[in-house]
Motif scaffolding. Structure first.
Motif, mmCIF file in Angstrom:
data_model
loop_
_atom_site.group_PDB
_atom_site.id
_atom_site.type_symbol
_atom_site.label_atom_id
_atom_site.label_comp_id
_atom_site.label_asym_id
_atom_site.label_seq_id
_atom_site.Cartn_x
_atom_site.Cartn_y
_atom_site.Cartn_z
ATOM 1 N N TYR A 30 40.563 46.796 39.890
ATOM 2 C CA TYR A 30 39.281 46.202 40.274
ATOM 3 C C TYR A 30 38.282 46.269 39.127
ATOM 4 C CZ TYR A 30 40.737 46.062 45.190
ATOM 5 O OH TYR A 30 41.373 45.788 46.373
ATOM 6 N N THR A 33 39.219 43.994 36.215
ATOM 7 C CA THR A 33 39.025 42.595 36.572
ATOM 8 C C THR A 33 37.554 42.221 36.570
ATOM 9 O OG1 THR A 33 41.014 42.651 37.927
ATOM 10 C CG2 THR A 33 39.471 40.845 38.324
ATOM 11 N N VAL A 239 34.484 33.716 43.769
ATOM 12 C CA VAL A 239 35.025 34.943 43.156
ATOM 13 C C VAL A 239 34.709 36.154 44.012
ATOM 14 C CG1 VAL A 239 34.843 36.511 41.172
ATOM 15 C CG2 VAL A 239 34.976 34.041 40.803
ATOM 16 N N ALA A 242 36.932 36.276 47.113
ATOM 17 C CA ALA A 242 38.387 36.177 46.950
ATOM 18 C C ALA A 242 39.022 37.560 46.953
ATOM 19 C CB ALA A 242 38.714 35.451 45.648
ATOM 20 N N ASN A 243 40.272 37.621 47.293
ATOM 21 C CA ASN A 243 41.040 38.869 47.260
ATOM 22 C C ASN A 243 41.452 39.149 45.814
ATOM 23 O OD1 ASN A 243 42.843 40.967 47.477
ATOM 24 N ND2 ASN A 243 43.975 40.101 49.200
ATOM 25 N N PRO A 244 40.988 40.276 45.240
ATOM 26 C CA PRO A 244 41.296 40.583 43.836
ATOM 27 C C PRO A 244 42.794 40.686 43.553
ATOM 28 C CG PRO A 244 39.521 41.976 44.625
ATOM 29 C CD PRO A 244 40.074 41.273 45.825
ATOM 30 N N SER A 246 45.013 38.658 44.823
ATOM 31 C CA SER A 246 45.657 37.357 45.000
ATOM 32 C C SER A 246 45.925 36.706 43.646
ATOM 33 C CB SER A 246 44.784 36.441 45.850
ATOM 34 O OG SER A 246 43.613 36.082 45.141
ATOM 35 N N TYR A 249 42.925 34.816 42.024
ATOM 36 C CA TYR A 249 41.700 35.526 41.621
ATOM 37 C C TYR A 249 41.387 35.325 40.134
ATOM 38 C CZ TYR A 249 38.173 39.196 41.501
ATOM 39 O OH TYR A 249 37.005 39.890 41.362
ATOM 40 N N ASN A 250 42.377 35.574 39.288
ATOM 41 C CA ASN A 250 42.154 35.413 37.848
ATOM 42 C C ASN A 250 41.832 33.972 37.483
ATOM 43 O OD1 ASN A 250 42.445 38.091 37.170
ATOM 44 N ND2 ASN A 250 44.663 37.932 36.880
#
Length: 292
Positions: A30, A33, A239, A242-244, A246, A249-250
Motif C-alpha cells: 500500500y 503504491t 484511484v 479502487a482495490n489496491p 486489483s 490499480y496500477n
C-alpha cells in the motif's frame, strides 16, 4: 502429551509469523503504491495575468439654463475655441478632429434628446468608452464633456466648460490628441435648448498593443487546463475507490500521473507565455503614461 503441546506451539508461532509477515507486506505494498501518485496543485493563472489599462474621464453633465435665441453653432468653431483654450492655458498642441469621434458625439446628443436623459451613461447602459468603440474608435484613454442650455456663441459655450473644473480638466488633458464634437438644438423636458457633446481620445495606435495571438493562446491553454483539472479529479476518485490489489490499480495510477504530467507541463508553458504577454503589457502601459 508434552510433545503434542510443543508441536502445537510451534505451529501457532509459524502461523503468527506468517500473518505478521503477510500484514507487513500488504502495508508495504500500500505504502509503495501510494508513493507512485504524483502531487497535483491547480494553477491560478488569472491572478498573474495583467490587463491593458484603459481610462475614461468624465465630469457631471453641465446644465447652464439661458434664454432661447436665434444663434447658430458649428462643431468647427467649438473645436477651434477648445484649441485656443489649450494653447492659452498650457501651450498644449491642438486636438485633431476625428470623424469617428464626431459620429459618436452626434449619436450621443441625438440619443439624449430622443430618450430625454442627460447623463454620460445612456438608459441602455452605453458609457462613453463603449460609445466610441461602437463607432470604430479604439482608444487608450477617452473622455466626454456634456453641456445643455442656451448660449450666445461658441466662445461662451466653451468658456462654460472651462469654468467647470472637471470639464476644464478634459479640455486641458495633455494626453488627449483627438476630438469629436456635436452641437444639436432640440426639445428637452419641454424646453428648447442646445446640447453640446465633446468626445476626446488618445487612439490605441499611439502605443504598440500587446500581441493578440499571445492572449488567444493563453485562453486556449486555460480552457485545456480546466479540462485536465476536471479529468484529474475524476481519475483520482477512481484511484481512491479502487482495490489496491486489483490488476487495474496500477493502470489507474499511470493514467492519473499522465494527466498530472500533461497539466504541469502545460501550466509551465502557459506561465511562460503569460510572462511574455505581461512584459508587453508593461511596455504598453508605460507608453500610455509617457504619451503627451
Amino acid at each position: 502429551m508434552r510433545k503434542s503441546l510443543i508441536s502445537l506451539l510451534v505451529i501457532l508461532v509459524l502461523i503468527l509469523s506468517f500473518g505478521f509477515y503477510y500484514q507487513n507486506n500488504i502495508l508495504n505494498f500500500y505504502n509503495n503504491t501510494s508513493k507512485g501518485i504524483q502531487d497535483f496543485e491547480k494553477n491560478d493563472l488569472d491572478n498573474i495575468l495583467k490587463e491593458v489599462k484603459k481610462e475614461i474621464f468624465t465630469s457631471s453633465p453641465l446644465k447652464i439654463g439661458g434664454k432661447p435665441n436665434e444663434a447658430v453653432f458649428t462643431k468647427e468653431k467649438i473645436i477651434a475655441h477648445t484649441n485656443i483654450q489649450r494653447y492659452n492655458n498650457d501651450l498644449l498642441v491642438p486636438l485633431i478632429e476625428n470623424s469617428k469621434l464626431n459620429a459618436s458625439a452626434k449619436a450621443k446628443a441625438e440619443d439624449m434628446f430622443l430618450n430625454q436623459y442627460f447623463e454620460h451613461t445612456s438608459p441602455s447602459g452605453v458609457d462613453p468608452g463603449r460609445l466610441v468603440r461602437n463607432y470604430g474608435y479604439d482608444y487608450i484613454i477617452t473622455g466626454e464633456n456634456l453641456i445643455l442650455g442656451n448660449f450666445l456663441d461658441e466662445k461662451e459655450l466653451v468658456q462654460k466648460w472651462m469654468d467647470s473644473p472637471g470639464h476644464r480638466a478634459n479640455i486641458l488633458n495633455n494626453r488627449f490628441t483627438e476630438i469629436g464634437v456635436a452641437i444639436i438644438k432640440g426639445i428637452y423636458k419641454g424646453e428648447t435648448v442646445w446640447i453640446g457633446v465633446q468626445e476626446f481620445g488618445l487612439p490605441l495606435s499611439s502605443c504598440i498593443e500587446p500581441y493578440q495571438n499571445l492572449k488567444n493562446k493563453i485562453e486556449v491553454n486555460k480552457n485545456r487546463l480546466d479540462q485536465l483539472s476536471y479529468q484529474i479529479d475524476l481519475k483520482k476518485f477512481e484511484v481512491d475507490n479502487a482495490n489496491p490489489r486489483s490488476e487495474n490499480y496500477n493502470k489507474l495510477i499511470n493514467e492519473y500521473n499522465k494527466l498530472v504530467n500533461e497539466y504541469n507541463l502545460l501550466g509551465k508553458e502557459t506561465k511562460n507565455i503569460i510572462t511574455e504577454y505581461n512584459n508587453q503589457i508593461n511596455i504598453f502601459n508605460d507608453c500610455i503614461k509617457g504619451t503627451n
